[in-house]
Scaffold this motif. Structure first.
Motif, PDB file in Angstrom:
ATOM      1  N   MET A  45      10.314   2.810 -28.625  1.00  0.00           N
ATOM      2  CA  MET A  45       9.545   3.010 -29.685  1.00  0.00           C
ATOM      3  C   MET A  45       8.142   3.220 -29.092  1.00  0.00           C
ATOM      4  O   MET A  45       7.436   3.845 -29.494  1.00  0.00           O
ATOM      5  N   ALA A  99       5.554   6.316 -29.895  1.00  0.00           N
ATOM      6  CA  ALA A  99       4.951   6.325 -30.747  1.00  0.00           C
ATOM      7  C   ALA A  99       3.072   6.912 -29.755  1.00  0.00           C
ATOM      8  O   ALA A  99       2.624   7.377 -30.721  1.00  0.00           O
ATOM      9  N   ARG A 134       1.713  12.572 -31.180  1.00  0.00           N
ATOM     10  CA  ARG A 134       0.852  12.175 -31.569  1.00  0.00           C
ATOM     11  C   ARG A 134       0.391  12.892 -32.104  1.00  0.00           C
ATOM     12  O   ARG A 134       0.058  13.012 -33.353  1.00  0.00           O
ATOM     13  N   SER A 189       5.316   9.496 -35.048  1.00  0.00           N
ATOM     14  CA  SER A 189       4.254   7.851 -34.711  1.00  0.00           C
ATOM     15  C   SER A 189       3.316   6.728 -35.340  1.00  0.00           C
ATOM     16  O   SER A 189       3.820   6.185 -35.156  1.00  0.00           O
ATOM     17  N   ARG A 190       3.166   7.558 -36.242  1.00  0.00           N
ATOM     18  CA  ARG A 190       3.437   6.397 -37.408  1.00  0.00           C
ATOM     19  C   ARG A 190       3.887   4.952 -37.836  1.00  0.00           C
ATOM     20  O   ARG A 190       4.063   4.359 -38.359  1.00  0.00           O
ATOM     21  N   LEU A 220       6.765   4.474 -36.145  1.00  0.00           N
ATOM     22  CA  LEU A 220       7.148   3.505 -34.994  1.00  0.00           C
ATOM     23  C   LEU A 220       5.845   2.233 -35.440  1.00  0.00           C
ATOM     24  O   LEU A 220       6.634   1.777 -35.189  1.00  0.00           O
ATOM     25  N   LEU A 221       4.745   3.059 -35.355  1.00  0.00           N
ATOM     26  CA  LEU A 221       3.902   1.756 -35.200  1.00  0.00           C
ATOM     27  C   LEU A 221       3.850   1.068 -36.182  1.00  0.00           C
ATOM     28  O   LEU A 221       3.114  -0.209 -36.068  1.00  0.00           O
ATOM     29  N   SER A 265       6.867  -0.445 -37.078  1.00  0.00           N
ATOM     30  CA  SER A 265       7.945  -0.635 -37.491  1.00  0.00           C
ATOM     31  C   SER A 265       7.391  -1.844 -37.087  1.00  0.00           C
ATOM     32  O   SER A 265       7.436  -1.877 -35.970  1.00  0.00           O
ATOM     33  N   ARG A 314       9.281  -3.163 -30.080  1.00  0.00           N
ATOM     34  CA  ARG A 314       8.458  -1.747 -30.004  1.00  0.00           C
ATOM     35  C   ARG A 314       9.249  -1.755 -28.883  1.00  0.00           C
ATOM     36  O   ARG A 314       9.357  -0.439 -28.367  1.00  0.00           O
ATOM     37  N   LEU A 367      11.707   5.200 -39.135  1.00  0.00           N
ATOM     38  CA  LEU A 367      11.593   6.121 -38.094  1.00  0.00           C
ATOM     39  C   LEU A 367      13.152   6.828 -38.531  1.00  0.00           C
ATOM     40  O   LEU A 367      12.667   8.551 -38.529  1.00  0.00           O
TER      41      LEU A 367
END
Length: 325
Positions: free
Chosen positions: A73, A77, A83, A90-91, A93-94, A96, A102, A163
């Motif tokens: 992850m 990300a 990105r 990306s967002r 995952l970040l 999460s 991650r 995701l």
């Protein structure tokens, strides 16, 4: 935790062949699997470790993004192509879990993450998803965090991941390896199953099949996208409601729109009726607010989670505002 053995096949065909046994389970990063094992929610006698297999590539070529199923992850990300061309991914995952999770969690494992329904996770309760036919105490019980879309009288458990919501909005496909050694593609929209009368069957992944990659076609709409997550605390919490949105705006009008929801469905929930209401319109708060009124269509709520309809509407409006400003 029940005793189990663990093997590390040297190649993918061997892993797929070993995975056909009903008493086996695949393990990747293990961030969710270990919790399920410790709580005796699942009790396989053998685990098949996929960590050493070559499935961690992140490659963009000829307008196609390929995310290997063992790519973490964190790596996905942070990848500059992700990105730039698919910021919603990306967002998502970040937002999460935590940095530690991650760094271990994988693309394939994230897609197969099990529900956080407390009745599923606690073996002291009955649960149709864990023990078919035993009942669903969540329906008359604590349903605040649970689903309002795609439910059935047998299950209202929410799909937990971030995701897949973004991937659903962006028409992702999965590459699958069969035990016979062949590969096939499956749209993510066809991958998950509604609970119906068989909530214990969560996907159309067959015995021995392995997710080898997530595939996305480069498209203009992916570049104007975002993911917004509403939760009880700002870190390491699952979504009460989340939204992945994307717009393709041409000559001041919305040419194409994508909207998917998390935290409200028994699977990542694509909201086609909202997309249709947005297309052809000039972006504005009023347009967004009117379009999102359709989110509640088909919702089955309880007294405890009825608030999610309005919260989902407001979350989508905020996300649309963020990318159209």
């Amino acid at each position: 935790m029940q005793n189990f053995s663990i093997t590390s096949p040297s190649n993918l065909p061997a892993a797929a062949a070993a995975g056909q046994n009903s008493d086996t389970a695949f393990i990747a990063g293990g961030t969710d699997m270990m919790q399920l094992l410790k709580n005796n929610v699942i009790t396989p006698s053998k685990l098949i470790d996929l960590e050493k297999l070559s499935l961690s590539e992140i490659k963009s070529e000829n307008g196609v993004l390929r995310l290997g199923a063992m790519a973490t992850m964190a790596d996905v990300a942070a990848h500059p192509v992700v990105r730039q061309n698919w910021p919603a991914i990306s967002r998502a995952l970040l937002l999460s879990a935590s940095p530690q999770v991650r760094n271990m969690g994988t693309m394939g494992g994230n897609l197969l993450q099990r529900t956080r329904c407390l009745y599923f996770r606690d073996t002291g309760f009955a649960c149709n998803k864990r023990a078919p036919g035993s009942g669903c105490p969540a329906i008359p019980g604590d349903s605040r965090d649970l689903a309002i879309l795609g439910t059935s009288p047998h299950c209202i458990a929410t799909h937990p991941s971030d995701l897949p919501v973004a991937l659903m909005a962006l028409d992702a496909e999965l590459e699958l390896l069969t035990p016979e050694g062949t590969t096939r593609r499956m749209s993510l929209s066809k991958f998950y199953r509604l609970p119906g009368t068989t909530p214990h069957i969560e996907s159309n992944l067959e015995a021995g099949q392995i997710i080898t990659a997530v595939i996305l076609a480069d498209q203009a709409i992916g570049r104007l996208s975002t993911y917004l997550k509403v939760r009880d605390r700002t870190s390491f919490a699952f979504a009460l409601v989340s939204a992945a949105v994307a717009l393709d705006i041409e000559d001041g009008l919305i040419k194409n729109a994508r909207v998917a929801l998390g935290g409200v469905g028994t699977m990542p929930w694509r909201v086609h009726q909202v997309e249709l209401a947005l297309c052809g319109q000039k972006p504005s708060d009023r347009v967004f607010e009117l379009a999102t009124l359709r989110i509640g269509e088909g919702a089955q709520t309880t007294e405890m989670n009825a608030f999610k309809v309005k919260l989902a509407q407001r979350t989508v409006v905020r996300a649309l505002q963020a990318i159209s400003a």
